[in-house]
Design a protein around this motif. Sequence first.
Motif, PDB file in Angstrom:
ATOM      1  N   ILE A 149       0.845  -1.195   0.000  1.00 23.78           N
ATOM      2  CA  ILE A 149       0.000   0.000   0.000  1.00 23.78           C
ATOM      3  C   ILE A 149       0.880   1.244   0.000  1.00 23.78           C
ATOM      4  O   ILE A 149       1.832   1.342   0.773  1.00 23.78           O
ATOM      5  CB  ILE A 149      -0.921   0.008   1.236  1.00 23.78           C
ATOM      6  N   LYS A 150       0.551   2.184  -0.876  1.00 20.44           N
ATOM      7  CA  LYS A 150       1.251   3.471  -0.888  1.00 20.44           C
ATOM      8  C   LYS A 150       0.442   4.435  -0.033  1.00 20.44           C
ATOM      9  O   LYS A 150      -0.735   4.682  -0.300  1.00 20.44           O
ATOM     10  CB  LYS A 150       1.384   3.993  -2.317  1.00 20.44           C
ATOM     11  N   LEU A 151       1.071   4.991   0.987  1.00 24.39           N
ATOM     12  CA  LEU A 151       0.329   5.806   1.948  1.00 24.39           C
ATOM     13  C   LEU A 151      -0.029   7.188   1.434  1.00 24.39           C
ATOM     14  O   LEU A 151      -0.719   7.947   2.117  1.00 24.39           O
ATOM     15  CB  LEU A 151       1.104   5.911   3.270  1.00 24.39           C
ATOM     16  N   ASP A 152       0.415   7.517   0.218  1.00 27.02           N
ATOM     17  CA  ASP A 152      -0.023   8.775  -0.380  1.00 27.02           C
ATOM     18  C   ASP A 152      -1.346   8.607  -1.125  1.00 27.02           C
ATOM     19  O   ASP A 152      -1.862   9.547  -1.727  1.00 27.02           O
ATOM     20  CB  ASP A 152       1.047   9.332  -1.327  1.00 27.02           C
ATOM     21  N   GLY A 153      -1.892   7.371  -1.056  1.00 29.24           N
ATOM     22  CA  GLY A 153      -3.191   7.116  -1.675  1.00 29.24           C
ATOM     23  C   GLY A 153      -3.134   6.846  -3.157  1.00 29.24           C
ATOM     24  O   GLY A 153      -4.167   6.773  -3.824  1.00 29.24           O
ATOM     25  N   SER A 154      -1.925   6.684  -3.703  1.00 26.63           N
ATOM     26  CA  SER A 154      -1.788   6.526  -5.153  1.00 26.63           C
ATOM     27  C   SER A 154      -1.957   5.086  -5.632  1.00 26.63           C
ATOM     28  O   SER A 154      -2.051   4.837  -6.826  1.00 26.63           O
ATOM     29  CB  SER A 154      -0.417   7.051  -5.608  1.00 26.63           C
ATOM     30  N   SER A 155      -1.979   4.114  -4.688  1.00 27.11           N
ATOM     31  CA  SER A 155      -2.139   2.726  -5.120  1.00 27.11           C
ATOM     32  C   SER A 155      -3.618   2.394  -5.293  1.00 27.11           C
ATOM     33  O   SER A 155      -4.502   3.093  -4.791  1.00 27.11           O
ATOM     34  CB  SER A 155      -1.503   1.768  -4.111  1.00 27.11           C
ATOM     35  N   GLU A 156      -3.874   1.332  -6.037  1.00 26.69           N
ATOM     36  CA  GLU A 156      -5.254   0.892  -6.280  1.00 26.69           C
ATOM     37  C   GLU A 156      -5.933   0.596  -4.948  1.00 26.69           C
ATOM     38  O   GLU A 156      -5.338   0.039  -4.034  1.00 26.69           O
ATOM     39  CB  GLU A 156      -5.210  -0.377  -7.136  1.00 26.69           C
ATOM     40  N   ARG A 157      -7.187   1.017  -4.810  1.00 22.92           N
ATOM     41  CA  ARG A 157      -7.906   0.873  -3.542  1.00 22.92           C
ATOM     42  C   ARG A 157      -7.976  -0.608  -3.138  1.00 22.92           C
ATOM     43  O   ARG A 157      -8.332  -1.474  -3.934  1.00 22.92           O
ATOM     44  CB  ARG A 157      -9.314   1.444  -3.657  1.00 22.92           C
ATOM     45  N   LYS A 158      -7.608  -0.881  -1.890  1.00 24.89           N
ATOM     46  CA  LYS A 158      -7.609  -2.243  -1.400  1.00 24.89           C
ATOM     47  C   LYS A 158      -8.468  -2.371  -0.151  1.00 24.89           C
ATOM     48  O   LYS A 158      -8.705  -1.393   0.560  1.00 24.89           O
ATOM     49  CB  LYS A 158      -6.171  -2.700  -1.077  1.00 24.89           C
ATOM     50  N   ASN A 159      -8.917  -3.586   0.072  1.00 23.41           N
ATOM     51  CA  ASN A 159      -9.677  -3.899   1.278  1.00 23.41           C
ATOM     52  C   ASN A 159      -8.737  -4.554   2.285  1.00 23.41           C
ATOM     53  O   ASN A 159      -8.099  -5.558   1.977  1.00 23.41           O
ATOM     54  CB  ASN A 159     -10.843  -4.846   0.956  1.00 23.41           C
ATOM     55  N   ILE A 160      -8.671  -3.977   3.474  1.00 23.35           N
ATOM     56  CA  ILE A 160      -7.725  -4.415   4.491  1.00 23.35           C
ATOM     57  C   ILE A 160      -8.474  -4.848   5.752  1.00 23.35           C
ATOM     58  O   ILE A 160      -9.437  -4.198   6.160  1.00 23.35           O
ATOM     59  CB  ILE A 160      -6.744  -3.277   4.855  1.00 23.35           C
ATOM     60  N   LEU A 161      -8.016  -5.930   6.348  1.00 20.13           N
ATOM     61  CA  LEU A 161      -8.491  -6.349   7.663  1.00 20.13           C
ATOM     62  C   LEU A 161      -7.361  -6.162   8.668  1.00 20.13           C
ATOM     63  O   LEU A 161      -6.218  -6.531   8.398  1.00 20.13           O
ATOM     64  CB  LEU A 161      -8.914  -7.827   7.647  1.00 20.13           C
ATOM     65  N   ILE A 162      -7.688  -5.583   9.820  1.00 17.84           N
ATOM     66  CA  ILE A 162      -6.722  -5.440  10.898  1.00 17.84           C
ATOM     67  C   ILE A 162      -7.308  -6.095  12.144  1.00 17.84           C
ATOM     68  O   ILE A 162      -8.352  -5.657  12.639  1.00 17.84           O
ATOM     69  CB  ILE A 162      -6.387  -3.955  11.163  1.00 17.84           C
ATOM     70  N   THR A 163      -6.668  -7.163  12.609  1.00 21.36           N
ATOM     71  CA  THR A 163      -7.142  -7.837  13.818  1.00 21.36           C
ATOM     72  C   THR A 163      -6.488  -7.206  15.049  1.00 21.36           C
ATOM     73  O   THR A 163      -5.415  -6.629  14.968  1.00 21.36           O
ATOM     74  CB  THR A 163      -6.841  -9.346  13.787  1.00 21.36           C
ATOM     75  N   ALA A 164      -7.172  -7.322  16.192  1.00 25.90           N
ATOM     76  CA  ALA A 164      -6.691  -6.706  17.441  1.00 25.90           C
ATOM     77  C   ALA A 164      -6.344  -5.237  17.204  1.00 25.90           C
ATOM     78  O   ALA A 164      -5.270  -4.752  17.557  1.00 25.90           O
ATOM     79  CB  ALA A 164      -5.500  -7.471  18.012  1.00 25.90           C
ATOM     80  N   ALA A 165      -7.284  -4.529  16.597  1.00 28.82           N
ATOM     81  CA  ALA A 165      -7.018  -3.163  16.122  1.00 28.82           C
ATOM     82  C   ALA A 165      -6.861  -2.140  17.242  1.00 28.82           C
ATOM     83  O   ALA A 165      -6.413  -1.026  16.988  1.00 28.82           O
ATOM     84  CB  ALA A 165      -8.124  -2.721  15.173  1.00 28.82           C
ATOM     85  N   SER A 166      -7.232  -2.498  18.458  1.00 20.13           N
ATOM     86  CA  SER A 166      -7.084  -1.527  19.552  1.00 20.13           C
ATOM     87  C   SER A 166      -5.751  -1.684  20.282  1.00 20.13           C
ATOM     88  O   SER A 166      -5.472  -0.955  21.230  1.00 20.13           O
ATOM     89  CB  SER A 166      -8.238  -1.662  20.553  1.00 20.13           C
ATOM     90  N   GLY A 167      -4.924  -2.626  19.850  1.00 19.59           N
ATOM     91  CA  GLY A 167      -3.621  -2.829  20.469  1.00 19.59           C
ATOM     92  C   GLY A 167      -2.580  -1.843  19.944  1.00 19.59           C
ATOM     93  O   GLY A 167      -2.884  -0.955  19.135  1.00 19.59           O
ATOM     94  N   GLY A 168      -1.339  -2.009  20.384  1.00 18.44           N
ATOM     95  CA  GLY A 168      -0.272  -1.086  20.012  1.00 18.44           C
ATOM     96  C   GLY A 168      -0.059  -0.997  18.516  1.00 18.44           C
ATOM     97  O   GLY A 168      -0.103   0.089  17.922  1.00 18.44           O
ATOM     98  N   VAL A 169       0.153  -2.120  17.845  1.00 18.19           N
ATOM     99  CA  VAL A 169       0.362  -2.124  16.398  1.00 18.19           C
ATOM    100  C   VAL A 169      -0.948  -1.825  15.672  1.00 18.19           C
ATOM    101  O   VAL A 169      -0.985  -1.032  14.727  1.00 18.19           O
ATOM    102  CB  VAL A 169       0.922  -3.480  15.922  1.00 18.19           C
ATOM    103  N   GLY A 170      -2.030  -2.438  16.121  1.00 24.67           N
ATOM    104  CA  GLY A 170      -3.306  -2.329  15.432  1.00 24.67           C
ATOM    105  C   GLY A 170      -3.816  -0.907  15.305  1.00 24.67           C
ATOM    106  O   GLY A 170      -4.292  -0.505  14.236  1.00 24.67           O
ATOM    107  N   HIS A 171      -3.717  -0.115  16.378  1.00 27.17           N
ATOM    108  CA  HIS A 171      -4.295   1.240  16.302  1.00 27.17           C
ATOM    109  C   HIS A 171      -3.486   2.143  15.383  1.00 27.17           C
ATOM    110  O   HIS A 171      -4.047   3.045  14.753  1.00 27.17           O
ATOM    111  CB  HIS A 171      -4.467   1.838  17.700  1.00 27.17           C
TER     112      HIS A 171
END
Length: 334
Positions: A149-171
């Motif tokens: 994923i390019k964080l400038d938004g230039s990559s093709e839109r993707k669907n992402i799942l983040i598990t344990a999203a309230s943890g240190g890495v997840g948030h």
Amino acid sequence: MGSKLMHAVQYNSYGGGPSALKQVEVPIPAPSKDEVLIKLEAASINPFDWKVQIGKLRPLLPRKFPYIPGTDIAGEVVEIGQGVKKFKPGDKVVGMVNPFSGGGALAEFAVVKEFLTASRPSEIKASECAGLPVAGLTALQALTQSIGIKLDGSSERKNILITAASGGVGHYAVQLAKLGNTHVTATCGARNVELIKSLGADEVLDYKTPAGTALKSPSGKKYDGVVHCAEGFPWSTFEPNLSVNGKVVDITPTLSSMATFALKKLTFSKKQLVPLLLVPKGKDLQYLVDLVKEGKLRTVIDSKYPLTKAADAWAKSIDGHATGKIVLSSKCAQ
């Protein structure tokens, strides 16, 4: 400074948990070539720290006892080693202590390699950056290097799942993924659903519900990438929810997940389980600090402790239900 003493936290053997952490006085380390000596303002605890203590990385870590744990530090440069060009005494910084070096971040002073150090604007509190080195870099590398994923938004839109999203890495991963123009589905406990939505997640699943257990997107979307921050979940749970080229990035790879990774490679499956082995870089850390400065990334702080209460912070991390980061400071918790 090498002859003067500092306050530090250390343990003398494997095991023992929080009660094995000792408050001690030890010599202040001296920076070697290409190193800076940082006076602690804030540090953060990662599961990596107590996993080293219970022997998960033996015989690699610790190299010797007694051992000062901790990798994440934010503070002020007080001394520089030979060859250091980017920093000078008085600079506010955030850095990642090499766990293979003699001293860790849970001390009044710590030595950090210049290439693992980033400048921190003085207007940003140390506690806002202390969680970035391990958790922030893990989230960044999982999204950009493993999933593409390019964080400038230039990559093709993707669907992402983040598990344990309230943890240190997840948030951090939720916020970074949204900078990359992705559709984010996240899992967390019921008490944190609104928080994760506020960080930008499009869909949030309570991990204890049937949908959360099955990891199914409420909108029926297949995931192009998964940042897997939770423990467990067999491959059979992920596979039906992945797109044709979907990748699951496991941030805490086990022997079982490594075996699955190897098997998928052998069978030439386009769906992959990818173990993440963090390769920290100062420029990536600087990128994250700059996002914090710009208001595009924030650290959710679960709790703050003074260094003298490190055992309480350690226990909180082991409990596994912290929301965001657990932060320590050399002074009393504010």
